[in-house]
Every structure is written in structure tokens, then in C-alpha cells.
Design a protein around this motif. Sequence first.
Motif, PDB file in Angstrom:
ATOM      1  N   GLU A 174       0.826  -1.207   0.000  1.00  0.00           N
ATOM      2  CA  GLU A 174       0.000   0.000   0.000  1.00  0.00           C
ATOM      3  C   GLU A 174       0.863   1.261   0.000  1.00  0.00           C
ATOM      4  O   GLU A 174       0.582   2.220  -0.730  1.00  0.00           O
ATOM      5  CB  GLU A 174      -0.935  -0.003   1.200  1.00  0.00           C
ATOM      6  N   ALA A 220       1.093   3.993  -3.114  1.00  0.00           N
ATOM      7  CA  ALA A 220       0.820   5.415  -2.887  1.00  0.00           C
ATOM      8  C   ALA A 220       2.023   6.265  -3.275  1.00  0.00           C
ATOM      9  O   ALA A 220       1.880   7.320  -3.906  1.00  0.00           O
ATOM     10  CB  ALA A 220       0.449   5.647  -1.428  1.00  0.00           C
ATOM     11  N   ALA A 265      -8.347   4.338  -5.215  1.00  0.00           N
ATOM     12  CA  ALA A 265      -8.482   5.368  -4.184  1.00  0.00           C
ATOM     13  C   ALA A 265      -9.805   5.263  -3.429  1.00  0.00           C
ATOM     14  O   ALA A 265      -9.918   5.755  -2.307  1.00  0.00           O
ATOM     15  CB  ALA A 265      -8.357   6.755  -4.812  1.00  0.00           C
ATOM     16  N   ARG A 299     -10.849   2.703  -2.120  1.00  0.00           N
ATOM     17  CA  ARG A 299     -10.636   1.752  -1.021  1.00  0.00           C
ATOM     18  C   ARG A 299      -9.394   2.045  -0.195  1.00  0.00           C
ATOM     19  O   ARG A 299      -9.261   1.548   0.915  1.00  0.00           O
ATOM     20  CB  ARG A 299     -10.514   0.329  -1.593  1.00  0.00           C
ATOM     21  N   GLU A 300      -8.453   2.844  -0.751  1.00  0.00           N
ATOM     22  CA  GLU A 300      -7.172   3.069  -0.094  1.00  0.00           C
ATOM     23  C   GLU A 300      -7.038   4.534   0.325  1.00  0.00           C
ATOM     24  O   GLU A 300      -6.845   5.415  -0.517  1.00  0.00           O
ATOM     25  CB  GLU A 300      -6.026   2.696  -1.035  1.00  0.00           C
ATOM     26  N   PRO A 301      -7.135   4.834   1.627  1.00  0.00           N
ATOM     27  CA  PRO A 301      -7.056   6.233   2.080  1.00  0.00           C
ATOM     28  C   PRO A 301      -5.777   6.954   1.663  1.00  0.00           C
ATOM     29  O   PRO A 301      -5.821   8.125   1.286  1.00  0.00           O
ATOM     30  CB  PRO A 301      -7.151   6.105   3.606  1.00  0.00           C
ATOM     31  N   ALA A 302      -4.625   6.266   1.717  1.00  0.00           N
ATOM     32  CA  ALA A 302      -3.357   6.920   1.364  1.00  0.00           C
ATOM     33  C   ALA A 302      -3.349   7.316  -0.106  1.00  0.00           C
ATOM     34  O   ALA A 302      -2.908   8.415  -0.469  1.00  0.00           O
ATOM     35  CB  ALA A 302      -2.181   5.996   1.671  1.00  0.00           C
ATOM     36  N   ARG A 322      -6.021   7.796  -1.924  1.00  0.00           N
ATOM     37  CA  ARG A 322      -7.040   8.832  -2.093  1.00  0.00           C
ATOM     38  C   ARG A 322      -6.463  10.211  -1.791  1.00  0.00           C
ATOM     39  O   ARG A 322      -6.746  11.180  -2.494  1.00  0.00           O
ATOM     40  CB  ARG A 322      -8.235   8.537  -1.180  1.00  0.00           C
ATOM     41  N   GLN A 323      -5.630  10.303  -0.773  1.00  0.00           N
ATOM     42  CA  GLN A 323      -5.013  11.579  -0.424  1.00  0.00           C
ATOM     43  C   GLN A 323      -4.055  12.045  -1.519  1.00  0.00           C
ATOM     44  O   GLN A 323      -4.024  13.226  -1.874  1.00  0.00           O
ATOM     45  CB  GLN A 323      -4.264  11.462   0.901  1.00  0.00           C
ATOM     46  N   ARG A 340      -6.200  13.240  -4.478  1.00  0.00           N
ATOM     47  CA  ARG A 340      -6.862  14.512  -4.181  1.00  0.00           C
ATOM     48  C   ARG A 340      -5.861  15.672  -4.240  1.00  0.00           C
ATOM     49  O   ARG A 340      -6.163  16.740  -4.783  1.00  0.00           O
ATOM     50  CB  ARG A 340      -7.511  14.445  -2.795  1.00  0.00           C
TER      51      ARG A 340
END
Length: 206
Positions: A55, A59, A113, A115-118, A120-121, A124
Motif C-alpha cells: 500500500e 501510494a 483510491a 478503497r485506499e485512504p493513502a 485517495r489523499q 486529491r
Amino acid sequence: MARVRLSVAQRQEELLRAAVEQIEVRGVAAVRIADVASALGVSNALVLYHFSSKEKLVAAAFAYAAEGDLAHLRKILGRRTSAVRRLRTAVRWYAPTGQAKGWRLWIEGWAAALREPALRQVSRDFDRRWKAELTAVIAEGAAAGEFRCADPSSAAWRLTALLDGLAVQMTSYAGSLGRATMLEWAEEALARELGLDRRALTGQSA
């Protein structure tokens, strides 16, 4: 032959380049630490030493790709020419060509993104910075009287949304839209946002 000893920064960049290539080929879900290690002829342990999980590697790989794209955008938008020419060049570069390996990478990233917060950040932040670069040049051109645009930020949002949507169509459904048509639509959208006739945008006489 013994491998050349790399600095930490050089090794990490090598790993990130390989990760980007493997994601483009295999997709985010399928790519493994072992795929990146095998591509470089190194051990899984070496990859995990620098990036402690898949992960975090994924990222970081997307962040690396994003910085490269942003650097190229800034190079285009920083040229010594009119804002109109810079914006048209940027739109034509950003628009998908149908071969777009880079677009396949980002479409994979958008899906992951969810499903994966890192990730997604990362996505964004990249999106925010991209729109900010376009907004600044649109505002510059409007202030200089090259064109009229009352809301540069909204214009940048609309342009980016259109190009992202065209990229999904051309990348996911190859052959559904010709490159010439896609570029025509992109330039027509840019001309509308700038209050220009498309012929003026492309440098032709009115």
C-alpha cells in the motif's frame, strides 16, 4: 556483474519507476512486491526495506508519477508566450491520445483510491494542485485582457472534468472516439471557457 551501489534516494526512485511500470501493466489490485523486485533483479526484502508495505509503495508510486506530470505542466505553463497559447498547449498535452499509458495508470489510481485512504489523499492533492496551476494561468490571461473569464477556478474545474471524462472513454473503450474529434472537443471547451472563437484559439484568422 555486481549491481552499482545506489544512494537511498536513487534506489527509491528506481523502485518507484519500476512500480509505476508494473502498475501500468498489471493494475493496482494485481501488482505485487515480487513483481517490482523481479523487474529490477532485487529481493522482496529490499523493496520492503524502503516501502514497508504494498500500500505504501503504490501510494508513493502514484505520488512520484504525479510530481512528474505536474513538473511537465509547469514547464508548459511557464513558457514565455501568451496565456492562450500556454493553455492550448497544456490542454492538448493533457488530453488522452488513445495510447495513454499514463491515463491507464491514473484510472487505476482513481478506482483504487475508493478503497485506499493513502492513495485517495495522493489523488486529491494531485487534482487540487493541477487545477491550481490552470487557474493561475487563466487568471493571468484574463487580467492581461487576452480573454474574458469571470471565474478562473470554475473554468479549470470544468476543463479538467471534461478531459478526465474523455480519458476514461478513450482508455476504457478504445476506438469509441477518434483522436481528432477528442482534441476538437477539448479545444472547443477551452475556447468557450475563455470567451474565444476556436479559430482565434488555434491562431487562425476570424
